[in-house]
Design a protein around this motif. Structure first.
Motif, PDB file in Angstrom:
ATOM      1  N   ARG A 162      -8.329  -4.235 -24.173  1.00  0.00           N
ATOM      2  CA  ARG A 162      -8.472  -4.328 -22.716  1.00  0.00           C
ATOM      3  C   ARG A 162      -7.362  -5.201 -22.132  1.00  0.00           C
ATOM      4  O   ARG A 162      -6.755  -4.863 -21.113  1.00  0.00           O
ATOM      5  CB  ARG A 162      -9.841  -4.892 -22.373  1.00  0.00           C
ATOM      6  CG  ARG A 162     -10.093  -5.040 -20.878  1.00  0.00           C
ATOM      7  CD  ARG A 162     -11.446  -5.713 -20.646  1.00  0.00           C
ATOM      8  NE  ARG A 162     -11.620  -6.084 -19.259  1.00  0.00           N
ATOM      9  CZ  ARG A 162     -12.211  -5.336 -18.350  1.00  0.00           C
ATOM     10  NH1 ARG A 162     -12.674  -4.134 -18.679  1.00  0.00           N
ATOM     11  NH2 ARG A 162     -12.347  -5.766 -17.103  1.00  0.00           N
ATOM     12  N   SER A 179      -4.141  -3.331 -22.106  1.00  0.00           N
ATOM     13  CA  SER A 179      -4.176  -2.014 -21.457  1.00  0.00           C
ATOM     14  C   SER A 179      -3.029  -1.762 -20.476  1.00  0.00           C
ATOM     15  O   SER A 179      -2.549  -0.619 -20.408  1.00  0.00           O
ATOM     16  CB  SER A 179      -5.523  -1.817 -20.762  1.00  0.00           C
ATOM     17  OG  SER A 179      -5.772  -2.851 -19.832  1.00  0.00           O
ATOM     18  N   ILE A 190      -4.381  -2.075 -11.688  1.00  0.00           N
ATOM     19  CA  ILE A 190      -5.836  -2.261 -11.596  1.00  0.00           C
ATOM     20  C   ILE A 190      -6.353  -3.015 -12.814  1.00  0.00           C
ATOM     21  O   ILE A 190      -7.212  -3.911 -12.700  1.00  0.00           O
ATOM     22  CB  ILE A 190      -6.532  -0.895 -11.450  1.00  0.00           C
ATOM     23  CG1 ILE A 190      -6.219  -0.300 -10.075  1.00  0.00           C
ATOM     24  CG2 ILE A 190      -8.035  -1.028 -11.639  1.00  0.00           C
ATOM     25  CD1 ILE A 190      -6.724   1.121  -9.898  1.00  0.00           C
ATOM     26  N   MET A 191      -5.822  -2.700 -13.986  1.00  0.00           N
ATOM     27  CA  MET A 191      -6.251  -3.408 -15.198  1.00  0.00           C
ATOM     28  C   MET A 191      -5.789  -4.864 -15.190  1.00  0.00           C
ATOM     29  O   MET A 191      -6.492  -5.745 -15.694  1.00  0.00           O
ATOM     30  CB  MET A 191      -5.714  -2.684 -16.430  1.00  0.00           C
ATOM     31  CG  MET A 191      -6.334  -1.323 -16.674  1.00  0.00           C
ATOM     32  SD  MET A 191      -8.146  -1.337 -16.662  1.00  0.00           S
ATOM     33  CE  MET A 191      -8.498  -2.529 -17.974  1.00  0.00           C
ATOM     34  N   ILE A 225      -5.558  -6.689 -12.512  1.00  0.00           N
ATOM     35  CA  ILE A 225      -6.528  -7.359 -11.628  1.00  0.00           C
ATOM     36  C   ILE A 225      -7.864  -7.550 -12.353  1.00  0.00           C
ATOM     37  O   ILE A 225      -8.503  -8.614 -12.240  1.00  0.00           O
ATOM     38  CB  ILE A 225      -6.725  -6.538 -10.340  1.00  0.00           C
ATOM     39  CG1 ILE A 225      -5.426  -6.489  -9.537  1.00  0.00           C
ATOM     40  CG2 ILE A 225      -7.850  -7.114  -9.494  1.00  0.00           C
ATOM     41  CD1 ILE A 225      -5.489  -5.600  -8.311  1.00  0.00           C
ATOM     42  N   ALA A 226      -8.280  -6.549 -13.118  1.00  0.00           N
ATOM     43  CA  ALA A 226      -9.546  -6.637 -13.840  1.00  0.00           C
ATOM     44  C   ALA A 226      -9.536  -7.757 -14.882  1.00  0.00           C
ATOM     45  O   ALA A 226     -10.587  -8.320 -15.210  1.00  0.00           O
ATOM     46  CB  ALA A 226      -9.865  -5.300 -14.503  1.00  0.00           C
ATOM     47  N   GLU A 227      -8.354  -8.098 -15.381  1.00  0.00           N
ATOM     48  CA  GLU A 227      -8.236  -9.127 -16.419  1.00  0.00           C
ATOM     49  C   GLU A 227      -8.018 -10.523 -15.839  1.00  0.00           C
ATOM     50  O   GLU A 227      -7.792 -11.469 -16.600  1.00  0.00           O
ATOM     51  CB  GLU A 227      -7.076  -8.786 -17.355  1.00  0.00           C
ATOM     52  CG  GLU A 227      -7.360  -7.670 -18.325  1.00  0.00           C
ATOM     53  CD  GLU A 227      -8.497  -8.022 -19.269  1.00  0.00           C
ATOM     54  OE1 GLU A 227      -8.353  -8.986 -20.049  1.00  0.00           O
ATOM     55  OE2 GLU A 227      -9.546  -7.351 -19.198  1.00  0.00           O
ATOM     56  N   ARG A 228      -8.067 -10.681 -14.517  1.00  0.00           N
ATOM     57  CA  ARG A 228      -7.828 -11.993 -13.912  1.00  0.00           C
ATOM     58  C   ARG A 228      -8.791 -13.029 -14.507  1.00  0.00           C
ATOM     59  O   ARG A 228      -9.970 -12.770 -14.723  1.00  0.00           O
ATOM     60  CB  ARG A 228      -7.987 -11.919 -12.401  1.00  0.00           C
ATOM     61  CG  ARG A 228      -9.372 -11.600 -11.931  1.00  0.00           C
ATOM     62  CD  ARG A 228      -9.407 -11.349 -10.430  1.00  0.00           C
ATOM     63  NE  ARG A 228     -10.765 -11.129  -9.939  1.00  0.00           N
ATOM     64  CZ  ARG A 228     -11.413  -9.997 -10.011  1.00  0.00           C
ATOM     65  NH1 ARG A 228     -10.820  -8.952 -10.577  1.00  0.00           N
ATOM     66  NH2 ARG A 228     -12.639  -9.887  -9.542  1.00  0.00           N
ATOM     67  N   THR A 233      -8.470 -14.203 -17.484  1.00  0.00           N
ATOM     68  CA  THR A 233      -8.434 -14.107 -18.955  1.00  0.00           C
ATOM     69  C   THR A 233      -7.439 -15.103 -19.528  1.00  0.00           C
ATOM     70  O   THR A 233      -6.327 -15.252 -19.020  1.00  0.00           O
ATOM     71  CB  THR A 233      -8.044 -12.684 -19.384  1.00  0.00           C
ATOM     72  OG1 THR A 233      -8.997 -11.757 -18.876  1.00  0.00           O
ATOM     73  CG2 THR A 233      -7.982 -12.575 -20.909  1.00  0.00           C
TER      74      THR A 233
END
Length: 510
Positions: A12, A15, A56-57, A59-62, A64
């Motif tokens: 992830r 990604s 988008i990925m 942003i989704a991993e912010r 981490t």
């Protein structure tokens, strides 16, 4: 013997890179499977969707903070911010690459193997469709840049360096017009880039001998508790720096920049000016702040001298230029010096201000090259400055936009150029590097002269017979230009959101 258990790979977190590399491979297959008449639309749409999905990925991993693939890749706030910047700027660059309205068939030759002056070359000049392999090549380059800013060891960083450099060498040689100049630029870039990569690899070997490893944590530990000759440490760091400073276009490793910027297709020049600089300085931040933080007092004055030299070379030589693309190249060199001022602050404010500067400069330079693609005569882009005389009276709107971008480069208030310079200079003062700020202010005044000379030439000169027309931009160029101008204005008037975001992102996982 007990096997070493490594943590599972975090796909992830990886990604964004996997998406770009995967879509680039699909793009290569499409070159053989999709009919030529439909290939451009399919490839462009696929490339833009890949950048969107990867963003988008990101942003989704912010939030981490992880190390994956053993310890080869680090995902932290700095990595995600820089990856997001590369993806956004890369998508805007793809808009310029995909333009087919300004010059029918596009800016790229139909096939890289076409001989200059041959019948196929003449048919291409007459309006045959241009090549579309530029899209998978651009995605490979962008994917390599994402890997470059996330590399947590020197070997991974070297692999990423080659992954994004090799496609750029090819892209520089694919100009539709002035093919010989384009191929010459690509050859120069390839040869000098190969030498820089060799220096980088020799540096990796010396640092491996010093730290018994190539991971930044191992180098950091070896610097804190030295057990080998310091010659290996400083020699390795010097050779490593050559490879990184070359990509960042810092003096005296800047000599490739004017020739390559001038000869490469202008959309590729825009891609390099915006995205490569983010990648190069992102890697430089990680190397200096994570691996070599313990010898900061040793490299700080040397790199500071290089920053001063870079600012002076960029500012002084920009005055002598007669080609707009070469002028923007020396402007890029000077801006690399200003970025180095922020890097050498060696504090959190230095990291955050440098990242803000990279984004602000990236949007401005994309807008500048978008304007360059529109100013054309019978031979293609009219890049000689004498041909821009009187442009303000013939095309006042585009001259006004270009004037605004040049004022942003000069650091005039209410533009992103002023805000970004103020940020890096403030961080440098906070870090005790006031002497760099003094040189930065002086060179900023020097380099304002060539910018203002172009402004005066456009507005106060009478248009002549050689004054070119400004082509009506297509949708893609209009979108790229609008995004660049709005970002340049917004980051000058309301910079707080991006400044806050870069400040929160300025952390490294160790």
């Amino acid at each position: 013997m007990e096997k070493l258990q490594l943590p599972p790979i975090d796909y992830r977190a990886l990604s964004p890179m996997l998406i770009l590399f995967g879509v680039a491979c699909v793009g290569v297959l499409l070159e053989a499977l999709v009919p030529r008449r439909a290939r451009h639309a399919v490839q462009l749409s696929l490339a833009l969707l890949a950048c969107l999905a990867a963003f988008i990925m990101v942003i989704a991993e912010r939030g981490t903070r992880a190390v994956t693939i053993g310890t080869a890749v680090a995902i932290d706030g700095t990595t995600l911010f820089l990856q997001g910047a590369i993806l956004v700027l890369g998508a805007v660059s793809l808009l310029l690459i995909g333009e087919r309205t300004v010059e029918p068939g596009g800016a790229f030759v139909a096939q890289a193997a076409i001989t200059v002056g041959s019948q196929k070359d003449l048919r291409q000049t007459g309006g045959a469709p241009g090549g579309t392999e530029v899209y998978p090549l651009a995605l490979f380059a962008l994917g390599g840049m994402l890997m470059f800013v996330s590399a947590n060891d020197l070997l991974t960083m070297f692999v990423a360096l080659e992954v994004f450099s090799l496609p750029l060498y090819l892209l520089c040689a694919l100009a539709r017009r002035r093919r010989l100049l384009s191929q010459e630029a690509a050859l120069k870039y390839f040869l000098l880039g190969s030498y820089a990569s060799a220096f980088f690899l020799f540096g990796v070997a010396m640092l491996y001998g010093y730290a018994n490893g190539v991971h930044f944590s191992q180098i950091h530990e070896a610097v804190a508790n030295p057990s080998h000759s310091q010659v290996l440490l400083y020699g390795g760091l010097a050779l490593l720096a050559i490879g990184l400073l070359f990509k960042a276009a810092l003096a005296p490793f800047h000599v490739w920049t004017p020739d390559v910027y001038q000869g490469a297709p202008t959309p590729v020049t825009a891609l390099m000016a915006a995205c490569t600089k983010v990648a190069a300085f992102g890697a430089l931040l990680r190397v200096l702040y994570v691996g070599f933080e313990g010898v900061r007092w040793d490299f700080q004055p040397i790199l500071g001298t290089i920053a001063v030299l870079t600012m002076l070379v960029g500012a002084v030589l920009a005055v002598t230029q007669t080609d707009i693309k070469r002028l923007l190249a020396y402007s890029s060199i000077a801006n690399a010096g200003y970025l180095m001022v922020g890097v050498l602050a060696l504090n959190q404010a230095g990291v955050s201000s440098t990242m803000f500067y990279l984004v602000a400069y990236g949007f401005s330079v994309l807008a500048a090259f978008a304007i360059v693609t529109l100013v054309r005569d019978a031979d293609g882009e009219a890049t000689h400055l004498s041909k821009w005389a009187g442009l303000g009276r013939r095309s006042p709107l585009f001259a006004a936009v270009f004037t605004f971008i040049l004022l942003a480069f000069a650091g005039i208030p209410l533009t992103s150029g002023f805000t970004s310079k103020f940020a890096v200079f403030g961080a440098a003062v906070q870090g005790g590097q006031t002497w760099l700020v003094i040189f930065g202010v002086i060179t900023s005044m020097l380099i304002a002269f060539p910018y203002l000379r172009v402004v005066v030439m456009m507005w106060l000169s009478e248009p002549g017979d050689s004054t070119p027309a400004v082509s009506i931009p297509g949708f893609l160029t209009s979108a790229a230009l609008t995004i660049g101008v709005i970002a340049t204005l917004a980051l000058g008037v309301v910079p707080a959101p991006l400044l806050d975001l870069s400040d929160k992102a300025a952390d490294f996982v160790r």
